[in-house]
Every structure is written in C-alpha cells, then in structure tokens.
Design a protein around this motif. Structure first.
Motif, PDB file in Angstrom:
ATOM      1  N   ILE A  53       1.730  17.428 -12.417  1.00  0.00           N
ATOM      2  CA  ILE A  53       0.793  17.234 -11.399  1.00  0.00           C
ATOM      3  C   ILE A  53       1.564  16.432 -10.115  1.00  0.00           C
ATOM      4  N   ALA A  54       2.121  15.414 -10.706  1.00  0.00           N
ATOM      5  CA  ALA A  54       2.606  14.210  -9.826  1.00  0.00           C
ATOM      6  C   ALA A  54       3.913  14.656  -9.328  1.00  0.00           C
ATOM      7  N   ALA A  55       4.400  15.680  -9.784  1.00  0.00           N
ATOM      8  CA  ALA A  55       5.622  16.225  -8.930  1.00  0.00           C
ATOM      9  C   ALA A  55       5.259  17.352  -7.741  1.00  0.00           C
ATOM     10  N   ARG A  56       4.024  17.873  -8.227  1.00  0.00           N
ATOM     11  CA  ARG A  56       3.513  18.523  -7.375  1.00  0.00           C
ATOM     12  C   ARG A  56       3.123  17.933  -5.932  1.00  0.00           C
ATOM     13  N   ALA A  57       2.412  16.783  -6.240  1.00  0.00           N
ATOM     14  CA  ALA A  57       2.231  15.848  -4.682  1.00  0.00           C
ATOM     15  C   ALA A  57       3.506  15.559  -4.435  1.00  0.00           C
ATOM     16  N   VAL A  58       4.689  15.137  -4.855  1.00  0.00           N
ATOM     17  CA  VAL A  58       5.790  14.988  -4.037  1.00  0.00           C
ATOM     18  C   VAL A  58       6.430  16.130  -3.559  1.00  0.00           C
ATOM     19  N   VAL A  83      -2.636  10.637  -6.599  1.00  0.00           N
ATOM     20  CA  VAL A  83      -1.238  10.557  -6.917  1.00  0.00           C
ATOM     21  C   VAL A  83      -0.856   9.558  -5.507  1.00  0.00           C
ATOM     22  N   ASP A  84      -0.446   8.331  -5.764  1.00  0.00           N
ATOM     23  CA  ASP A  84      -0.138   7.312  -4.625  1.00  0.00           C
ATOM     24  C   ASP A  84       1.567   7.472  -4.641  1.00  0.00           C
ATOM     25  N   CYS A  87       6.448  15.506   0.391  1.00  0.00           N
ATOM     26  CA  CYS A  87       7.980  14.881   0.977  1.00  0.00           C
ATOM     27  C   CYS A  87       8.939  16.073   0.931  1.00  0.00           C
ATOM     28  N   CYS A  88       8.703  17.334   0.403  1.00  0.00           N
ATOM     29  CA  CYS A  88       9.720  18.389   0.071  1.00  0.00           C
ATOM     30  C   CYS A  88       9.255  19.770   0.712  1.00  0.00           C
ATOM     31  N   ALA A 148       0.929  -1.286   0.084  1.00  0.00           N
ATOM     32  CA  ALA A 148       0.090  -0.059  -0.029  1.00  0.00           C
ATOM     33  C   ALA A 148       0.879   1.217   0.083  1.00  0.00           C
ATOM     34  N   PRO A 149       0.310   2.267  -0.638  1.00  0.00           N
ATOM     35  CA  PRO A 149       1.374   3.389  -0.711  1.00  0.00           C
ATOM     36  C   PRO A 149       1.240   4.125   0.599  1.00  0.00           C
ATOM     37  N   ASP A 150       2.410   5.066   0.722  1.00  0.00           N
ATOM     38  CA  ASP A 150       2.776   5.648   2.185  1.00  0.00           C
ATOM     39  C   ASP A 150       1.651   6.830   2.456  1.00  0.00           C
ATOM     40  N   ARG A 151       1.548   7.447   1.071  1.00  0.00           N
ATOM     41  CA  ARG A 151       0.655   8.655   1.097  1.00  0.00           C
ATOM     42  C   ARG A 151      -0.147   8.732  -0.055  1.00  0.00           C
TER      43      ARG A 151
END
Length: 287
Positions: free
Chosen positions: A214-219, A250-251, A223-224, A163-166
């Motif tokens: 958008i996936a980069a936005r999620a990271v 985004v997982d 995380c950043c 399962a994904p962490d976030r």
C-alpha cells in the motif's frame, strides 16, 4: 544452539511460476481497483493492457528460503523489514528460479533476540540475469545468545526532519486480509480470530506485506503517474500492525530520484505502522 557460520552457509534453490491471474489477485489484495471506474488503477486488475505492481516479486518468491532452515522458533518470529529491487520489467506470466542465501545474523544477546536477513534472487527460466532481488529481515525473539556478531546490521533509511511533501490516505476493507492471503501468506493470524487472540491481538491483523505494498501504491500514485516501471527499489521497516478496515495515511518526502516515506493510522493517534521507508525511482532498472 545456532551456529553463525552454518547460518551464513545456507543456500536454497526453488522453482516458481505465475500467471496473469496471480498478478491481478495480488493487486486486488493490496486494494487496487476498489473503484472499478478509476482508469489509473484498472490496468493492474484487468487483463487488457495488464500492468504488474512493482512489489509483486514478493509473491513468487514467498515460499521456502534459508531463513526457515535455521531452526528458529517461528512462534516468536517477527517480520522486521522488507525490500524489493527490480532489475528488469516483470512479465505478466513467467517461470523463474529462486536462489536464496542468508545475508547476516546479528545476536542481540541472551533474552534480547536476534536479527536475520535473507536474500532471494529471481531469474526467469533460461535467463542468467536477475529479474528481482527480495530481501527479508526478521527478528527472532527467542534466538539471542548464540554467539553471533552484535554489530554490522545495515542502518535503516532516515526520513527528513521536516513536514512531508505529500500525504495520501488509503483505506483498507474489513475483508482485505482474507483477500490478500490468497496470494500465498496463509498465516492464520490474518484470518482466524482465535489465532489472533492467542498472539495477543483483539482480532486478525493485516499482513505487513500488504501494508508495504500500500505504501508502494502511494508512491506510484503521487510520483509515478501509475507507471510501475518507474520504481526500481522499495524498502521499509514494520513498526506496528494494521487492522483490516483502517485507513493508512502514507507520508512522502520527495527528493529527486528517491522518495522517503512513513505510514500511520490516524484513527489510533497517528500510530506509525511503517517507518524508514525508501523508494528509488529510476527510468532504467538497476543492475
């Protein structure tokens, strides 16, 4: 008939430039600043203390390149994968030289298409060291059978089998593609309903590169702490289109200095639209 050796010998050199307006327009196009009271996203769309999204090098490097000198029938060309590697911080304005070359061309066979990978390196004018490296992989559905190698294509990154962490749900707006295209990708598929119907879609689709960002936005958010300098590399494979107005979930699988990810649209039975994603986190920029 395509010639494999001639494809790999292709080289291009272009000049490009950007300003703070381009940086902010791109950020708006990928959905930053939707809530103008959000102090974490405002610096990406406001000139005071302006920050640059780590996927922005796609914009100044978008035009030109050897991929479109091969002679591929672009009517049947699909965007397969994308990566951006950052070698140093991106200035909010700049002039750069973009040097392009082909990394590979893999033949899937007659009637099965071919895969092409192109690399573009951006260097600020007057600086011999690279600013960013942008790699685009495309699938030519009409190009198979030219005699190129059938193996050797880099393997995609595999996400963990747990399962994904976030998971972050990021909505898009019905007009998102119309705004994103102002950053340079003017393909009518993303704006013209008739062009979309001819291509087999009920309505215009969102740019894959917008979904990628958008996936980069999620990271960046998960995380950043919205610090773009903490992302050194971002790559993904496109698997299905998104329609403007849909919500992208985004997982994220977080493992030390890297984050694996996938993106899906819950409203369409959790359809996976981006897969094999990998973001490398770094306090220092890779060389």
């Amino acid at each position: 008939m395509l010639d494999h050796a001639a494809i790999l010998a292709l080289r291009t050199r272009d000049e490009t430039s950007w300003t703070e307006r381009d940086v902010m327009l791109y950020a708006l196009g990928v959905g930053m600043g939707t809530d103008p009271m959000d102090g974490r996203e405002l610096p990406f769309v406001y000139e005071r203390g302006l920050k640059v999204l780590p996927t922005f090098p796609i914009v100044p490097s978008f035009a030109g390149g050897p991929l479109f000198q091969i002679g591929i029938d672009t009517r049947y060309l699909l965007h397969g994968e994308q990566s951006v590697t950052l070698h140093k911080p991106i200035p909010t304005r700049g002039r750069a030289v973009v040097e392009g070359r082909m990394l590979g061309a893999w033949d899937k066979g007659v009637g099965k298409g071919a895969v092409f990978a192109q690399e573009k390196i951006l260097r600020l004018v007057g600086d011999p060291d690279p600013l960013a490296t942008v790699v685009t992989t495309a699938f030519g559905r009409a190009e198979g059978g030219f005699g190129g190698p059938t193996t050797g294509q880099p393997a995609p990154h595999r996400v963990p089998e747990r399962a994904p962490d976030r998971s972050l749900a990021i909505p898009t707006t019905p007009s998102q593609a119309l705004l994103y295209r102002q950053s340079g990708d003017l393909n009518p598929l993303h704006a013209d309903p008739e062009a979309a119907r001819v291509a087999g879609y009920p309505r215009p689709i969102l740019h894959g590169l917008c979904t990628y960002a958008i996936a980069a936005r999620a990271v960046l958010a998960a995380c950043c702490a919205y610090e773009p300098e903490r992302i050194g590399h971002h790559q993904a494979r496109f698997s299905a289109p998104v329609y403007p107005g849909e919500t992208i979930t985004v997982d994220l699988w977080i493992e030390a200095d890297q984050v694996a990810f996938e993106a899906r649209v819950e409203a369409r039975d959790n359809l996976v639209v981006v897969k094999n994603g990998l973001t490398r986190l770094s306090g220092a920029f890779p060389q």
